[in-house]
Design an enzyme around this catalytic site. Structure first.
Site, PDB file in Angstrom:
ATOM      1  N   PRO A 169      -0.887   0.406  -4.037  1.00 63.25           N
ATOM      2  CA  PRO A 169      -1.901  -0.651  -3.893  1.00 63.25           C
ATOM      3  C   PRO A 169      -3.014  -0.273  -2.922  1.00 63.25           C
ATOM      4  CG  PRO A 169       0.026  -1.203  -2.599  1.00 63.25           C
ATOM      5  CD  PRO A 169       0.373   0.065  -3.335  1.00 63.25           C
ATOM      6  N   GLY A 171      -6.211  -0.576  -3.034  1.00 67.57           N
ATOM      7  CA  GLY A 171      -7.234  -1.587  -2.775  1.00 67.57           C
ATOM      8  C   GLY A 171      -6.846  -2.512  -1.649  1.00 67.57           C
ATOM      9  N   ASP A 172      -5.586  -2.890  -1.608  1.00 69.97           N
ATOM     10  CA  ASP A 172      -5.084  -3.765  -0.554  1.00 69.97           C
ATOM     11  C   ASP A 172      -4.863  -3.019   0.754  1.00 69.97           C
ATOM     12  OD1 ASP A 172      -4.698  -6.446  -1.716  1.00 69.97           O
ATOM     13  OD2 ASP A 172      -3.341  -5.436  -3.081  1.00 69.97           O
ATOM     14  N   VAL A 173      -4.111  -1.925   0.679  1.00 64.20           N
ATOM     15  CA  VAL A 173      -3.705  -1.237   1.900  1.00 64.20           C
ATOM     16  C   VAL A 173      -4.897  -0.658   2.642  1.00 64.20           C
ATOM     17  CG1 VAL A 173      -2.350   0.678   2.817  1.00 64.20           C
ATOM     18  CG2 VAL A 173      -1.379  -0.777   1.040  1.00 64.20           C
ATOM     19  N   GLY A 176      -6.589  -3.320   4.468  1.00 65.31           N
ATOM     20  CA  GLY A 176      -5.805  -3.654   5.645  1.00 65.31           C
ATOM     21  C   GLY A 176      -6.006  -2.657   6.769  1.00 65.31           C
TER      22      GLY A 176
END
Length: 411
Positions: A169, A171-173, A176
């Site tokens: 993931p 895009g998310d990590v 973050g």
């Protein structure tokens, strides 16, 4: 031996208003660095608690993967009393991290500009799909959406095949990680000025930043790169091969010495002086012919033998591991890459934060919290009496696994 230093973020309190993955991964990292993380959840809980798939003791493994080292308080933020609780928690915090869609915090009564004006030292980080401003700010976004829009999916996969999402993931990590970088930079500046600031992180901008040299290549050439497969746009001997046993391995022979050693090990030393391959530019220009020659040699032995021979020759090489094999390698290395997270009734293994600090006390991993598992204690910490806590629970403003221990949890 000198006394070990304390974790670098010890004493920093973070209010976590995030759900799913981008925000929880950021706050988990801050917790791994020593910060205290207070996770404010809706009465239904972080949506990732309901993600289908593997479970540990009835909890979604997806949720468990990104929520260690946190305390949970369940609140109805749409109620004035729940909002008041959240504001009390924020008043005692150093950092707030949220990943609502732009405008939601304002509708809830938690507009970042207002809150930071009331608490000038507060650092507020907002993670969203497309940033707090711009024409797409109101669009919903998840990992694959920003991978698609950011060009990442077009680069993944093999030529002739459909675009492919990265299996992780990113895009998310990545969002973050950039949020954590922004928070740490803001805290560093605050140490000098005493003033916090608002950090705006866009998942899409994170994907664009990951393009690295591909973004510059595209701007210079004016054409889009195609799927990269397991090769490199600039280095002909930076790619994967398949041994005679069908197993894959990768070689990254980037320098002249590595190229010469690759040819020697493969038993084709004549390629070093072949005019088609005499330098890096020539090898790139004639890469298809080169690959055919190298692939024919590689097919004569099992992948593991080539990996051993090339390793002995100091040519960067590695077998292509699946995730199960990669975790087993990490387990056998016993170098801190994995961590066992133990709770009262269950435990699970997870990847650890890769950051190591020399001569510094480690943060012991704390099992991800039950929904509202710390509600009673946290309400007490911000000044609510036993009667007030019971009223908040009874009226459905706050949630806890059970209300029988209210008196014990409130000071």
């Amino acid at each position: 031996m000198s006394t070990a230093l304390r974790p670098p973020l010890e004493g920093v309190r973070v209010i976590d208003l995030t759900t799913f993955l981008s925000g929880p991964s950021a706050t988990q990292l801050l917790g791994d660095l020593g910060a205290e993380i207070i996770k404010i959840e809706s009465l239904d809980g972080d949506s990732s608690r309901a993600i289908a798939g593997p479970e540990v003791d009835g909890d979604s493994a997806y949720f468990l993967a990104n929520n260690r080292n946190k305390r949970s308080i369940a609140l109805d933020l749409k109620s004035p009393r729940g909002l008041e609780v959240a504001k009390r928690l924020i008043a005692g915090a150093d950092v707030v991290v949220e990943n609502f869609r732009p405008g939601v915090t304002t509708r809830l009564g938690l507009a970042p500009e207002t809150i930071t004006a009331e608490h000038p030292s507060l650092v507020w980080a907002s993670i969203s799909g497309f940033g707090q401003e711009g024409p797409w700010r109101d669009r919903p976004a998840y990992d694959m959406v920003v991978q698609a829009l950011g060009g990442v999916m077009s680069l993944n996969g093999h030529p002739g095949a459909p675009a492919a999402r990265l299996g992780i993931p990113a895009g998310d990590v990545v969002a973050g990680l950039y949020a954590v970088i922004g928070v740490l930079a803001a805290l560093s500046a605050r140490a000098e000025t005493g003033t916090g600031r608002i950090v705006d992180v866009s998942m899409l901008r994170g994907q664009l930043a990951m393009l690295s040299y591909q973004a510059v290549y595209t701007a210079v050439r004016g054409t889009a790169p195609g799927p990269q497969g397991a090769a490199h746009d600039s280095i002909a001997t930076y790619r994967s091969f398949r041994g005679g046993d069908g197993r894959e391995f990768v070689v990254t022979a980037n320098t002249p010495r590595m190229w010469e050693e690759l040819c020697r090990v493969l038993g084709v030393p004549e390629l070093v002086t072949d005019e088609r391959f005499v330098d890096a530019a020539s090898r790139l220009r004639n890469k298809v012919e080169l690959w055919e020659l190298l692939e024919a040699r590689v097919a004569t032995r099992p992948a593991a033998e080539w990996v051993e021979l090339l390793t002995d020759a100091s040519v960067p090489v590695a077998p292509v591991r699946n995730v199960l094999e990669a975790l087993q390698d990490a387990r056998e290395a016993d170098d801190g890459s994995l961590v066992t997270v133990r709770g009262e009734h269950a435990e699970f293994e997870n990847v650890a934060t890769p950051i190591r600090f020399v001569n510094t006390a480690e943060v012991e991993p704390v099992y991800p919290p039950a929904l509202g598992g710390d509600t009673v204690r946290l309400l007490g910490e911000v000044g609510f009496s036993v009667d007030e806590v019971e009223a908040l629970l009874g009226d459905g403003v706050a949630g806890a696994p059970s209300a029988h221990a209210v008196g014990a949890g409130v000071r």
